[in-house]
Each structure stands twice: as structure tokens, then as C-alpha cells.
Design a protein around this motif. Structure first.
Motif, PDB file in Angstrom:
ATOM      1  N   TYR A   1      31.855 -21.817   7.543  1.00 15.89           N
ATOM      2  CA  TYR A   1      30.610 -21.172   7.113  1.00 15.89           C
ATOM      3  C   TYR A   1      29.426 -22.125   6.985  1.00 15.89           C
ATOM      4  N   VAL A   2      29.677 -23.410   6.828  1.00 16.59           N
ATOM      5  CA  VAL A   2      28.551 -24.340   6.676  1.00 16.59           C
ATOM      6  C   VAL A   2      28.321 -25.134   7.953  1.00 16.59           C
ATOM      7  N   THR A   3      29.368 -25.810   8.410  1.00 16.60           N
ATOM      8  CA  THR A   3      29.188 -26.712   9.539  1.00 16.60           C
ATOM      9  C   THR A   3      28.997 -25.967  10.851  1.00 16.60           C
ATOM     10  N   THR A   4      29.878 -24.992  11.116  1.00 21.38           N
ATOM     11  CA  THR A   4      29.883 -24.381  12.445  1.00 21.38           C
ATOM     12  C   THR A   4      28.548 -23.745  12.849  1.00 21.38           C
ATOM     13  N   PRO A   5      27.921 -22.892  12.003  1.00 19.67           N
ATOM     14  CA  PRO A   5      26.675 -22.266  12.476  1.00 19.67           C
ATOM     15  C   PRO A   5      25.607 -23.285  12.856  1.00 19.67           C
ATOM     16  N   ILE A   6      25.499 -24.372  12.074  1.00 18.93           N
ATOM     17  CA  ILE A   6      24.475 -25.375  12.364  1.00 18.93           C
ATOM     18  C   ILE A   6      24.866 -26.179  13.605  1.00 18.93           C
TER      19      ILE A   6
ATOM     20  N   ILE B   1      30.303 -32.257  23.604  1.00 21.54           N
ATOM     21  CA  ILE B   1      29.054 -31.586  23.218  1.00 21.54           C
ATOM     22  C   ILE B   1      29.169 -31.044  21.803  1.00 21.54           C
ATOM     23  N   LEU B   2      30.302 -30.402  21.531  1.00 17.97           N
ATOM     24  CA  LEU B   2      30.500 -29.838  20.191  1.00 17.97           C
ATOM     25  C   LEU B   2      30.562 -30.937  19.142  1.00 17.97           C
ATOM     26  N   ARG B   3      31.133 -32.071  19.540  1.00 20.00           N
ATOM     27  CA  ARG B   3      31.202 -33.185  18.593  1.00 20.00           C
ATOM     28  C   ARG B   3      29.793 -33.683  18.279  1.00 20.00           C
ATOM     29  N   GLY B   4      28.941 -33.703  19.316  1.00 24.44           N
ATOM     30  CA  GLY B   4      27.552 -34.079  19.078  1.00 24.44           C
ATOM     31  C   GLY B   4      26.908 -33.145  18.069  1.00 24.44           C
ATOM     32  N   GLY B   5      27.174 -31.836  18.222  1.00 18.83           N
ATOM     33  CA  GLY B   5      26.625 -30.872  17.276  1.00 18.83           C
ATOM     34  C   GLY B   5      27.190 -31.075  15.889  1.00 18.83           C
ATOM     35  N   TYR B   6      28.489 -31.338  15.830  1.00 18.78           N
ATOM     36  CA  TYR B   6      29.163 -31.538  14.539  1.00 18.78           C
ATOM     37  C   TYR B   6      28.586 -32.746  13.817  1.00 18.78           C
ATOM     38  N   LEU B   7      28.364 -33.827  14.580  1.00 17.86           N
ATOM     39  CA  LEU B   7      27.839 -35.041  13.952  1.00 17.86           C
ATOM     40  C   LEU B   7      26.373 -34.875  13.573  1.00 17.86           C
ATOM     41  N   GLY B   8      25.708 -33.873  14.185  1.00 21.09           N
ATOM     42  CA  GLY B   8      24.302 -33.663  13.880  1.00 21.09           C
ATOM     43  C   GLY B   8      24.081 -32.914  12.577  1.00 21.09           C
ATOM     44  N   VAL B   9      25.143 -32.350  12.030  1.00 15.91           N
ATOM     45  CA  VAL B   9      25.006 -31.617  10.769  1.00 15.91           C
ATOM     46  C   VAL B   9      24.845 -32.622   9.634  1.00 15.91           C
ATOM     47  N   GLN B  10      23.847 -32.362   8.805  1.00 18.43           N
ATOM     48  CA  GLN B  10      23.567 -33.328   7.735  1.00 18.43           C
ATOM     49  C   GLN B  10      24.728 -33.428   6.768  1.00 18.43           C
ATOM     50  N   ARG B  11      24.937 -34.634   6.316  1.00 19.20           N
ATOM     51  CA  ARG B  11      26.033 -34.908   5.399  1.00 19.20           C
ATOM     52  C   ARG B  11      25.845 -34.163   4.077  1.00 19.20           C
ATOM     53  N   GLU B  12      24.561 -34.038   3.696  1.00 18.60           N
ATOM     54  CA  GLU B  12      24.257 -33.430   2.390  1.00 18.60           C
ATOM     55  C   GLU B  12      24.757 -31.995   2.314  1.00 18.60           C
TER      56      GLU B  12
ATOM     57  N   ARG C   1      24.166 -24.280  16.751  1.00 15.50           N
ATOM     58  CA  ARG C   1      22.744 -24.266  17.109  1.00 15.50           C
ATOM     59  C   ARG C   1      22.332 -25.587  17.763  1.00 15.50           C
ATOM     60  N   ILE C   2      22.828 -26.699  17.218  1.00 17.37           N
ATOM     61  CA  ILE C   2      22.452 -27.993  17.783  1.00 17.37           C
ATOM     62  C   ILE C   2      23.045 -28.166  19.178  1.00 17.37           C
ATOM     63  N   ALA C   3      24.247 -27.592  19.379  1.00 17.26           N
ATOM     64  CA  ALA C   3      24.959 -27.857  20.624  1.00 17.26           C
ATOM     65  C   ALA C   3      24.528 -26.947  21.777  1.00 17.26           C
ATOM     66  N   ILE C   4      23.774 -25.862  21.470  1.00 16.92           N
ATOM     67  CA  ILE C   4      23.494 -24.887  22.537  1.00 16.92           C
ATOM     68  C   ILE C   4      22.783 -25.485  23.764  1.00 16.92           C
ATOM     69  N   PRO C   5      21.695 -26.259  23.608  1.00 17.54           N
ATOM     70  CA  PRO C   5      21.017 -26.750  24.811  1.00 17.54           C
ATOM     71  C   PRO C   5      21.958 -27.542  25.709  1.00 17.54           C
ATOM     72  N   ALA C   6      22.750 -28.451  25.110  1.00 16.74           N
ATOM     73  CA  ALA C   6      23.671 -29.247  25.915  1.00 16.74           C
ATOM     74  C   ALA C   6      24.752 -28.359  26.524  1.00 16.74           C
ATOM     75  N   TYR C   7      25.176 -27.351  25.764  1.00 11.90           N
ATOM     76  CA  TYR C   7      26.226 -26.489  26.300  1.00 11.90           C
ATOM     77  C   TYR C   7      25.716 -25.669  27.480  1.00 11.90           C
ATOM     78  N   SER C   8      24.452 -25.234  27.413  1.00 13.61           N
ATOM     79  CA  SER C   8      23.943 -24.461  28.547  1.00 13.61           C
ATOM     80  C   SER C   8      23.885 -25.337  29.793  1.00 13.61           C
ATOM     81  N   ASN C   9      23.537 -26.615  29.625  1.00 13.58           N
ATOM     82  CA  ASN C   9      23.575 -27.523  30.780  1.00 13.58           C
ATOM     83  C   ASN C   9      24.977 -27.619  31.341  1.00 13.58           C
TER      84      ASN C   9
END
Lengths: 231, 229
Positions: free
Chosen positions: B144-149, B115-126, B152-160
Motif C-alpha cells: 500500500y505504500v511502496t508499490t503505488p509510488i 526498472i522496477l528496482r529503480g522505481g522501488y529505490l526511488g521511493v523516499q525512505r521517510e 508511478r516512478i517506473a512507468i516511463p522506463a517501463y513504456s520504453n
């Protein structure tokens, strides 16, 4: 590994039982999922309410509890009904195979309801309107227009549901179905090698889930063949 | 069918003890599983094959086998080996509670890392490149850049996954642990009233699921407060 040799055929038949449960619950999950999704998307408010209650109930309770409730609950109800006619009957239950398959089908069906609902909403409404304009009946629209389109969108998530059906089949040994986990228990009692015996079960499950994953990948490729870039 | 209310009332104290065990299992394995998941994530995204390959195999094994089988391998299977019985971990592995926590941790760790990897890959490359252009070090970019974003992306999947973990704790009842399911099973064995007891247990689980969903919904809103206009 020598102690394994006598049990291989038991494991084989156990795996067959697992596959049978998988087939039956998969069919049920698809049927319940389609019914639930159409109920959720229909304009009928009672159908909406029933479908919502269904998904909330089965997604919120542990699988094992549903299984136990179905098995023991149905046994008590059946025994009471049968004893009205045959008072000397001590105990009646539905076979663990069917109690298990039905409860897994219902549980995964509730997840599939949400998946199918999302996929149905992803179908372009213009296509449905077009088929209505062509005078195709509602039933035919559902089966020949909406399902083939929806299927492509639902596949990735539904592949995960198939994996969870496969993994939930392990639970049925709790209510006494003779599948691989049950075989492992018996084999442990004889050989006193629990790690080997349970590890074999894990490896059997791992190989089946690998096959399912690959099949889903092929199906996805097949479903999206019209989107492939020409070579 | 006539429901026997007094049976439900009588079984409440036992159920509450079971609820305590369930919550202990849930939070202990959630925290440990999250740490394991982060560790596995770092291994997978390290870019070195001797780190990412073992993590991949681990995740593949634990996501491909039923959790019940994993619990049985740990609880029934590990005592087969002499060196485990002699090791310092034996006091933990001897108890069903320790075994259940270990199995749930190992299992949820595999799912959480994906799940976290999904969130990590969802962070824009830019964003990554922007951080690089600003001269942030690799560690600072990650924290400071990757983790907060990514969070946020991973929360819905993590709650499941958290809810699945709650449901998976009920499997601990198969190795004689008296969590809520285990407690209700013993009560049913004594009274033979499956409807009353199992349905009340199911309702408690549903209420917990509801509150977990609510809680994660709040957290998600908090984490995405800067996204909303």
C-alpha cells in the motif's frame, strides 16, 4: 568441450568482426547523434522537422526491419543503377558489413540524438554566452565548450547505447556477415552440439559487454574528476 | 523508383495474420515477463544473499547478451539435451512460437526487474518509516505504500521497455515464425519488392509504437493524479 577446440580460431576472428562493426557503428552513432541533436536544438524549422522524422522513424521500427530494408533495398537500387551501364551484370549489393554498420549507426544514432539533446540543454547557457562574449566562433564554441561539458552529462545514457550497439551487432549475421553467430551456425552443422556453440557466443558477448560497462565506469570517473571530494 | 501500390494491397491479408502473431507474442511475453520481473525484484530486495545473488547473476546474463543469441540458444540449443526432449515442456519448446515467447519472457523479465528496482529505490525512505510508525506490517507497507509510488516512478522506463519488447518480437522471424516481420520477409522473397513491403511493415510498427506511448502516457497521468496541484 573437445568439439570446441577446432573452432576457437573461427570464434576469435568472428569476435574481431564484431568489434570492427562495433567501432564503425559507434563512430556513426556519435556523428548522427550530434547532427540530430544540433538539428533539434537549432532554430531552423526545416532542420527540426527532419530531425524529428529521423528519431520517430528509427526509434519506432524494429532493428531487423531497418537492416533488411537497407541491405535488400540498396541491393535493388544499386543493381538497377549498375545495369544501366553494364546490362549483363546480374546482381550488385553493398557488403553486409557496411549495410549492417550503417543501419546500426543510424538506429542508435536516433537514440543518441535524444540523449545528446538533453545533455546539451543541461549545459549552463551562461558558459555559451561567455564564450560568445569572448569572440569565440560558433564552431569552436560547439567543439571546445559545449561538447566537453555535454559529454559528462551524456555518458551514463550513452554507455547504455554502447551496450545496445554491441548487442545489435548480432543481427548482422542475418544478412550474411561472418561473425560469431554465423560461426556458431556452421559449427553446429558440423558438430551437432548447438547448445554448446550458441552458449559460447553468449559468453563472448557477455565478456565484451562487461568490458564496455567497466570502461564506461572509468570514463565517468574521469569525466567527473573535478567534482570529487578532496581527500 | 516506382512504388507498386497493388503489391502493398495484395500483401495486406498476410501482413494482418502476421500482426496477430506479433500481438500474441507481445502480450503473452509482456504479462509473463512482468510476473518474472516482479519475482526477480522480490528476490533482489529480499536482503538475503542466497536469493539476491542468483537474481543478480540472472539479470546480468540476460541483459549482457543479445536477445537474438538467447532465442537461438533456446530454439536451436535446447534440443541438444535428451532430458529436455523427454520433459513435459517439450511440446512448448518444440514450437518456434513457444521458444520465442520463452526467450522474450526471460529477456524482458530481466529488464523489467531492473526498472522496477529503480522505481522501488526511488521511493523516499521517510514514507517507509512513516508506514512503520503507523504500525503497518511489512507486507502492507510494500503493497500500500511502496508499490503505488514505485509504479508511478517506473512507468516511463517501463513504456520504453514495452516498445523494445515490441521491436524484439520481430526477431522471432529468424526462427521461422511468421510474425509481421516474418510475413513481410516471405512476401519479399516471393515478389522481391523490399521497399514497398518493408516500409509498410515499418509503418505498422511505428503506429503501434505511437499508440503504446499514448497509452502509457495516459496511465502515467492517472497514476500521478495526486501529485499534480
Amino acid at each position: 568441450m573437445a568439439e570446441l577446440s577446432g573452432w576457437l580460431d573461427d570464434y576469435f576472428w568472428g569476435a574481431m568482426v564484431v568489434l570492427k562493426v562495433f567501432g564503425v557503428s559507434l563512430t556513426m552513432a556519435v556523428i548522427f547523434g550530434l547532427m540530430g541533436a544540433s538539428a533539434k536544438l537549432s532554430k531552423n524549422r526545416i532542420a527540426n522537422k527532419i530531425a524529428n522524422a529521423y528519431t520517430i522513424t528509427f526509434r519506432g521500427t524494429p532493428e531487423i526491419l531497418v537492416l533488411l530494408l537497407f541491405y535488400y533495398g540498396s541491393a535493388i537500387a544499386l543493381t538497377k543503377i549498375v545495369q544501366i551501364f553494364f546490362p549483363q551484370m546480374p546482381f550488385v549489393d553493398i557488403p553486409p558489413f557496411w549495410a549492417g554498420s550503417l543501419s546500426i549507426g543510424l538506429i542508435v544514432g536516433s537514440y543518441a540524438t535524444e540523449t545528446f539533446r538533453g545533455a546539451f540543454m543541461g549545459v549552463d547557457p551562461g558558459i555559451v554566452e561567455a564564450s560568445r562574449a569572448l569572440g569565440i566562433s560558433n564552431l569552436h564554441t560547439f567543439f571546445y565548450v559545449r561538447i566537453p561539458q555535454m559529454w559528462r552529462l551524456a555518458l551514463p545514457a550513452f554507455g547504455n547505447h554502447m551496450l545496445s550497439i554491441m548487442k545489435d551487432t548480432a543481427l548482422i549475421s542475418i544478412i550474411g556477415l561472418e561473425e560469431i553467430l554465423f560461426v556458431a551456425e556452421m559449427a553446429t552443422a558440423v558438430t551437432l552440439k548447438p547448445f554448446t556453440m550458441y552458449m559460447i557466443v553468449a559468453l563472448i558477448y557477455l565478456s565484451i559487454t562487461t568490458v564496455i560497462t567497466m570502461v564506461v565506469m572509468l570514463l565517468e570517473k574521469h569525466a567527473n574528476r573535478h567534482l570529487e571530494v578532496a581527500k | 523508383m516506382n512504388l507498386q501500390i497493388y503489391l502493398i494491397l495484395e500483401s495486406i491479408p498476410k501482413m494482418l495474420t502476421g500482426l496477430g502473431v506479433t500481438l500474441q507474442l507481445l502480450f503473452l511475453s509482456a504479462v509473463l515477463g512482468l510476473s518474472l520481473g516482479i519475482f526477480l525484484l522480490l528476490m533482489r530486495i529480499s536482503g538475503r544473499w542466497y536469493l539476491s545473488l542468483p537474481a543478480f547473476i540472472y539479470i546480468y546474463f540476460f541483459r549482457g547478451t543479445p536477445i537474438l543469441v538467447q532465442i537461438f540458444v533456446i530454439y536451436h540449443g535446447f534440443p541438444q539435451f535428451e532430458f529436455i526432449r523427454d520433459s513435459v515442456f517439450w511440446p512448448i519448446l518444440r514450437e518456434p512460437f513457444g521458444c520465442a515467447t520463452l526467450a522474450l519472457t526471460l529477456n524482458t523479465g530481466a529488464y523489467v526487474s531492473e526498472i522496477l528496482r529503480g522505481g522501488y529505490l526511488g521511493v523516499q525512505r521517510e514514507l517507509h518509516e512513516a508506514g512503520m510508525a503507523l504500525g503497518l506490517s511489512k507486507l502492507h507497507r510494500f503493497v500500500y505504500v511502496t508499490t503505488p509510488i514505485a509504479v508511478r516512478i517506473a512507468i516511463p522506463a517501463y513504456s520504453n521497455d514495452f516498445i523494445s519488447l515490441l521491436k524484439a518480437t520481430s526477431l522471432a522471424s529468424t526462427i521461422t515464425l511468421l510474425d509481421m516481420t516474418g510475413a513481410s520477409r516471405t512476401i519479399v522473397a516471393e515478389t522481391f519488392a523490399p521497399y514497398e513491403i518493408f516500409i509498410s511493415a515499418a509503418i505498422i510498427y511505428m503506429v503501434m509504437t505511437f499508440f503504446i506511448q499514448r497509452g502509457f502516457g495516459r496511465f502515467e497521468k492517472y497514476m500521478s493524479r495526486y501529485v499534480k496541484p
